[in-house]
Design a protein around this motif. Structure first.
Motif, PDB file in Angstrom:
ATOM      1  N   GLY A  75      36.854  31.354  35.339  1.00 43.23           N
ATOM      2  CA  GLY A  75      37.396  30.662  34.180  1.00 43.23           C
ATOM      3  C   GLY A  75      37.247  31.476  32.908  1.00 43.23           C
ATOM      4  N   MET A  76      36.726  30.837  31.849  1.00 41.11           N
ATOM      5  CA  MET A  76      36.542  31.489  30.556  1.00 41.11           C
ATOM      6  C   MET A  76      35.106  31.987  30.372  1.00 41.11           C
ATOM      7  SD  MET A  76      39.555  31.428  29.349  1.00 41.11           S
ATOM      8  CE  MET A  76      41.119  30.565  29.524  1.00 41.11           C
ATOM      9  N   ASP A  77      34.428  32.249  31.461  1.00 40.28           N
ATOM     10  CA  ASP A  77      33.047  32.741  31.402  1.00 40.28           C
ATOM     11  C   ASP A  77      32.987  34.071  30.661  1.00 40.28           C
ATOM     12  OD1 ASP A  77      30.702  34.420  32.548  1.00 40.28           O
ATOM     13  OD2 ASP A  77      30.210  32.370  33.116  1.00 40.28           O
ATOM     14  N   MET A  78      31.934  34.253  29.825  1.00 35.87           N
ATOM     15  CA  MET A  78      31.801  35.483  29.045  1.00 35.87           C
ATOM     16  C   MET A  78      30.448  36.145  29.252  1.00 35.87           C
ATOM     17  SD  MET A  78      34.576  36.218  27.579  1.00 35.87           S
ATOM     18  CE  MET A  78      34.013  37.429  26.401  1.00 35.87           C
ATOM     19  N   ARG A  79      29.836  35.955  30.409  1.00 39.06           N
ATOM     20  CA  ARG A  79      28.524  36.564  30.646  1.00 39.06           C
ATOM     21  C   ARG A  79      28.573  38.089  30.564  1.00 39.06           C
ATOM     22  NH1 ARG A  79      27.957  31.803  33.852  1.00 39.06           N
ATOM     23  NH2 ARG A  79      26.037  30.694  33.253  1.00 39.06           N
ATOM     24  N   ALA A  80      29.681  38.671  30.962  1.00 35.17           N
ATOM     25  CA  ALA A  80      29.799  40.132  30.916  1.00 35.17           C
ATOM     26  C   ALA A  80      29.726  40.665  29.493  1.00 35.17           C
ATOM     27  CB  ALA A  80      31.109  40.571  31.567  1.00 35.17           C
ATOM     28  N   PHE A  81      29.894  39.780  28.507  1.00 35.39           N
ATOM     29  CA  PHE A  81      29.864  40.193  27.107  1.00 35.39           C
ATOM     30  C   PHE A  81      28.616  39.723  26.368  1.00 35.39           C
ATOM     31  CE2 PHE A  81      34.222  40.589  28.285  1.00 35.39           C
ATOM     32  CZ  PHE A  81      34.756  41.590  27.492  1.00 35.39           C
ATOM     33  N   ARG A  82      27.925  38.714  26.885  1.00 36.98           N
ATOM     34  CA  ARG A  82      26.846  38.143  26.083  1.00 36.98           C
ATOM     35  C   ARG A  82      25.443  38.318  26.671  1.00 36.98           C
ATOM     36  NH1 ARG A  82      25.071  33.275  27.857  1.00 36.98           N
ATOM     37  NH2 ARG A  82      26.281  32.165  29.428  1.00 36.98           N
ATOM     38  N   LEU A  83      25.321  38.853  27.892  1.00 36.57           N
ATOM     39  CA  LEU A  83      24.008  38.996  28.519  1.00 36.57           C
ATOM     40  C   LEU A  83      23.635  40.466  28.615  1.00 36.57           C
ATOM     41  CD1 LEU A  83      24.236  36.333  31.388  1.00 36.57           C
ATOM     42  CD2 LEU A  83      23.293  36.069  29.082  1.00 36.57           C
ATOM     43  N   GLY A  84      22.662  40.872  27.816  1.00 38.46           N
ATOM     44  CA  GLY A  84      22.257  42.264  27.773  1.00 38.46           C
ATOM     45  C   GLY A  84      21.660  42.779  29.056  1.00 38.46           C
ATOM     46  N   TYR A  85      21.055  41.898  29.868  1.00 38.76           N
ATOM     47  CA  TYR A  85      20.406  42.355  31.098  1.00 38.76           C
ATOM     48  C   TYR A  85      21.410  42.715  32.206  1.00 38.76           C
ATOM     49  CZ  TYR A  85      20.861  37.382  32.460  1.00 38.76           C
ATOM     50  OH  TYR A  85      21.325  36.121  32.748  1.00 38.76           O
ATOM     51  N   LEU A  86      22.699  42.607  31.922  1.00 43.29           N
ATOM     52  CA  LEU A  86      23.715  43.011  32.898  1.00 43.29           C
ATOM     53  C   LEU A  86      24.126  44.476  32.736  1.00 43.29           C
ATOM     54  CD1 LEU A  86      26.067  39.880  32.874  1.00 43.29           C
ATOM     55  CD2 LEU A  86      24.322  40.480  34.558  1.00 43.29           C
ATOM     56  N   LYS A  87      23.387  45.228  31.940  1.00 46.42           N
ATOM     57  CA  LYS A  87      23.776  46.598  31.628  1.00 46.42           C
ATOM     58  C   LYS A  87      23.850  47.506  32.855  1.00 46.42           C
ATOM     59  CE  LYS A  87      19.029  47.964  30.471  1.00 46.42           C
ATOM     60  NZ  LYS A  87      18.136  48.492  29.402  1.00 46.42           N
ATOM     61  N   ASN A  88      23.144  47.158  33.929  1.00 44.19           N
ATOM     62  CA  ASN A  88      23.199  47.969  35.152  1.00 44.19           C
ATOM     63  C   ASN A  88      23.975  47.283  36.271  1.00 44.19           C
ATOM     64  OD1 ASN A  88      21.539  50.074  34.085  1.00 44.19           O
ATOM     65  ND2 ASN A  88      19.727  48.803  34.446  1.00 44.19           N
ATOM     66  N   SER A  89      24.696  46.233  35.936  1.00 43.05           N
ATOM     67  CA  SER A  89      25.372  45.430  36.960  1.00 43.05           C
ATOM     68  C   SER A  89      26.891  45.512  36.832  1.00 43.05           C
ATOM     69  CB  SER A  89      24.936  43.963  36.849  1.00 43.05           C
ATOM     70  OG  SER A  89      23.542  43.829  37.072  1.00 43.05           O
ATOM     71  N   ASP A  90      27.553  45.526  37.984  1.00 43.28           N
ATOM     72  CA  ASP A  90      29.014  45.498  38.050  1.00 43.28           C
ATOM     73  C   ASP A  90      29.460  44.054  38.253  1.00 43.28           C
ATOM     74  OD1 ASP A  90      29.476  48.396  37.979  1.00 43.28           O
ATOM     75  OD2 ASP A  90      28.448  48.390  39.916  1.00 43.28           O
ATOM     76  N   ILE A  91      30.291  43.574  37.357  1.00 45.25           N
ATOM     77  CA  ILE A  91      30.708  42.175  37.359  1.00 45.25           C
ATOM     78  C   ILE A  91      32.112  42.038  37.942  1.00 45.25           C
ATOM     79  CG2 ILE A  91      30.945  40.082  35.972  1.00 45.25           C
ATOM     80  CD1 ILE A  91      28.159  41.425  35.917  1.00 45.25           C
ATOM     81  N   PHE A  92      32.284  41.042  38.819  1.00 43.48           N
ATOM     82  CA  PHE A  92      33.596  40.703  39.373  1.00 43.48           C
ATOM     83  C   PHE A  92      33.888  39.246  39.012  1.00 43.48           C
ATOM     84  CE2 PHE A  92      32.017  44.142  41.965  1.00 43.48           C
ATOM     85  CZ  PHE A  92      33.136  44.933  42.220  1.00 43.48           C
ATOM     86  N   GLU A  93      35.004  39.014  38.326  1.00 45.14           N
ATOM     87  CA  GLU A  93      35.438  37.663  37.988  1.00 45.14           C
ATOM     88  C   GLU A  93      36.629  37.297  38.870  1.00 45.14           C
ATOM     89  OE1 GLU A  93      34.210  37.572  33.242  1.00 45.14           O
ATOM     90  OE2 GLU A  93      36.326  37.586  33.825  1.00 45.14           O
ATOM     91  N   VAL A  94      36.482  36.234  39.656  1.00 45.29           N
ATOM     92  CA  VAL A  94      37.535  35.811  40.579  1.00 45.29           C
ATOM     93  C   VAL A  94      38.105  34.483  40.090  1.00 45.29           C
ATOM     94  CG1 VAL A  94      38.135  35.303  42.974  1.00 45.29           C
ATOM     95  CG2 VAL A  94      36.276  36.923  42.465  1.00 45.29           C
ATOM     96  N   ASP A  95      39.402  34.424  39.890  1.00 43.15           N
ATOM     97  CA  ASP A  95      40.041  33.166  39.488  1.00 43.15           C
ATOM     98  C   ASP A  95      41.556  33.292  39.644  1.00 43.15           C
ATOM     99  OD1 ASP A  95      40.423  30.559  38.482  1.00 43.15           O
ATOM    100  OD2 ASP A  95      38.716  30.795  37.129  1.00 43.15           O
ATOM    101  N   PHE A  96      42.249  32.188  39.335  1.00 43.14           N
ATOM    102  CA  PHE A  96      43.709  32.171  39.427  1.00 43.14           C
ATOM    103  C   PHE A  96      44.303  33.292  38.563  1.00 43.14           C
ATOM    104  CE2 PHE A  96      42.644  27.586  40.021  1.00 43.14           C
ATOM    105  CZ  PHE A  96      43.145  27.441  41.312  1.00 43.14           C
ATOM    106  N   PRO A  97      45.404  33.909  39.006  1.00 43.00           N
ATOM    107  CA  PRO A  97      46.023  34.978  38.216  1.00 43.00           C
ATOM    108  C   PRO A  97      46.354  34.572  36.784  1.00 43.00           C
ATOM    109  CG  PRO A  97      46.973  34.912  40.419  1.00 43.00           C
ATOM    110  CD  PRO A  97      46.088  33.701  40.302  1.00 43.00           C
ATOM    111  N   ASN A  98      46.918  33.357  36.593  1.00 44.37           N
ATOM    112  CA  ASN A  98      47.310  32.976  35.234  1.00 44.37           C
ATOM    113  C   ASN A  98      46.101  32.696  34.339  1.00 44.37           C
ATOM    114  OD1 ASN A  98      46.718  30.651  36.654  1.00 44.37           O
ATOM    115  ND2 ASN A  98      48.418  29.449  35.821  1.00 44.37           N
ATOM    116  N   VAL A  99      45.009  32.211  34.919  1.00 40.30           N
ATOM    117  CA  VAL A  99      43.790  31.989  34.125  1.00 40.30           C
ATOM    118  C   VAL A  99      43.244  33.320  33.613  1.00 40.30           C
ATOM    119  CG1 VAL A  99      41.383  31.211  34.208  1.00 40.30           C
ATOM    120  CG2 VAL A  99      43.182  29.839  35.291  1.00 40.30           C
ATOM    121  N   LEU A 100      43.144  34.297  34.503  1.00 41.53           N
ATOM    122  CA  LEU A 100      42.618  35.600  34.106  1.00 41.53           C
ATOM    123  C   LEU A 100      43.536  36.292  33.108  1.00 41.53           C
ATOM    124  CD1 LEU A 100      41.250  36.962  37.515  1.00 41.53           C
ATOM    125  CD2 LEU A 100      39.982  35.859  35.662  1.00 41.53           C
ATOM    126  N   GLN A 101      44.858  36.125  33.280  1.00 38.12           N
ATOM    127  CA  GLN A 101      45.794  36.775  32.365  1.00 38.12           C
ATOM    128  C   GLN A 101      45.706  36.181  30.962  1.00 38.12           C
ATOM    129  OE1 GLN A 101      47.952  39.562  33.044  1.00 38.12           O
ATOM    130  NE2 GLN A 101      47.737  39.436  30.821  1.00 38.12           N
TER     131      GLN A 101
END
Length: 372
Positions: free
Chosen positions: A163-189
């Motif tokens: 959905g509209m999750d923004m953890r990839a932008f707001r959580l500093g401890y993800l600096k060594n992690s690869d994030i995959f966001e899975v959702d409907f094509p139109n939602v992601l677009q």
């Protein structure tokens, strides 16, 4: 991928600190137990009465067109992404999600604000959105703990129904992690388009930088059987340590779809240590709305047969799931915690015992399936 996002102006309701609640700086969190992380936020707050102030970016023609399309063309499941963003926006004094307002849109912000305003006027024992705020903070804390448990510190994090999750932008401890966001094509677009518009907004001249190592968006429908293949085709590696996040998604699926998703995660977890974070509704909650489908009264019994060896369940208000936001002893969640989980109706007033379970499930490699 690397994004620079301008933070929209602050517009959450004016707040005041709650007296008597302990606070800690985020830098102290490494010295805290999981239970302590559930009990404390940096600045616990409540609202005073105020009118909603919207960021100027929401009145941009491009932003308006995108949100008009959301309201006219999206179904309930897709629109729930904006509703959740509105909740995070109005509770951003604890969720720390400065981009949530733009992703939520004016309509959902106004609707959510009106619920909060009425709760404040009526002196409700819990304010609308508190369950969403607690859930967000619980997932954040458990994700951090899961990543710390992996020896090399790096991992993949897969958000199903992002959905509209923004953890990839707001959580500093993800600096060594690869994030995959899975959702409907139109939602992601639409999400990507809104973020691009935010990039060009320099009203506050304050950049917002992606904090994760990388971000990959996977356009797929979790109700279909091909989403795992799409995930792998875009770089997901089954042999790497992985945290799966299923926040606010399982109960929108039918029983067969939800169980297929859970089994898929279990199957991916045969090669490396894996943690799954998910929330489950019980039967009483599912029956309270025609929007929901899948439920589980006992997720801690549902998951072990799938191979999850360590399943830990919390309810809103438990020591690791209140974050100083549920101080009123008469709030709904404290009442529910005093009633056995097997009881479907409150013995005092006959109302359904609607519960949300927060579940952390770990799975370790099967020695018989690991290549020598």
């Amino acid at each position: 991928m690397h994004f620079m996002i301008a933070s929209p102006p602050s517009n959450s309701l004016p707040c005041r600190k709650v007296p008597g609640i302990k606070t800690r700086k985020l830098s102290d969190r490494n010295n805290m137990t999981d239970q302590e992380k559930g009990q404390h936020v940096e600045e616990p707050t409540v609202w005073s009465e105020s009118e909603l102030k919207l960021p100027e970016l929401l009145f941009d023609d491009g932003v308006r067109r995108l949100h008009d399309a959301i309201e006219k063309e999206w179904d309930t499941l897709r629109q729930s992404a904006c509703q959740m963003a509105a909740g995070r926006a109005l509770w951003k004094h604890v969720t720390r999600d400065p981009l949530a307002e733009v992703l939520a849109g004016e309509t959902y912000l106004r609707n959510f604000h009106e619920k909060i305003r009425k709760d404040c006027l009526n002196k409700a024992p819990q304010v609308s959105g508190v369950i969403l705020a607690v859930r967000t903070l619980w997932f954040d804390a458990q994700l951090e703990a899961a990543l710390e448990s992996f020896q090399d510190g790096g991992a993949q994090v897969v958000l199903l129904g992002a959905g509209m999750d923004m953890r990839a932008f707001r959580l500093g401890y993800l600096k060594n992690s690869d994030i995959f966001e899975v959702d409907f094509p139109n939602v992601l677009q639409v999400k990507e388009n809104l973020l691009e518009l935010a990039v060009n907004d320099t009203e506050e001249n304050q950049d917002k930088t992606m904090t994760a190592k990388s971000l990959t968006r996977v356009a797929a429908d979790l109700r279909d059987e091909d989403w795992p293949g799409k995930l792998q085709s875009l770089g997901f590696e089954p042999e790497r340590n992985t945290v799966w996040i299923l926040e606010g998604i399982l109960y929108y699926l039918c029983d067969s779809e939800a169980m297929r998703v859970l089994r898929t995660i279990a199957e991916y977890s045969t090669l490396t240590p894996t943690v799954m974070l998910a929330d489950f509704m019980n039967k009483a909650t599912k029956l309270s709305s025609s929007t929901y489908s899948f439920y589980s009264d006992w997720p801690d019994q549902l998951l072990p047969p799938l191979g999850f060896s360590d399943v830990r369940l919390s309810q809103i208000g438990d020591p690791d799931a209140h974050f100083g936001l549920l101080q009123n002893p008469s709030n709904l969640f404290n009442k529910l915690r005093s009633i056995p989980r097997s009881v479907e109706s409150n013995p005092d007033d006959g109302t359904p015992c609607c519960r949300l379970y927060l579940v952390k499930a770990s799975k370790f490699p099967d020695p018989n399936k690991i290549s020598p």
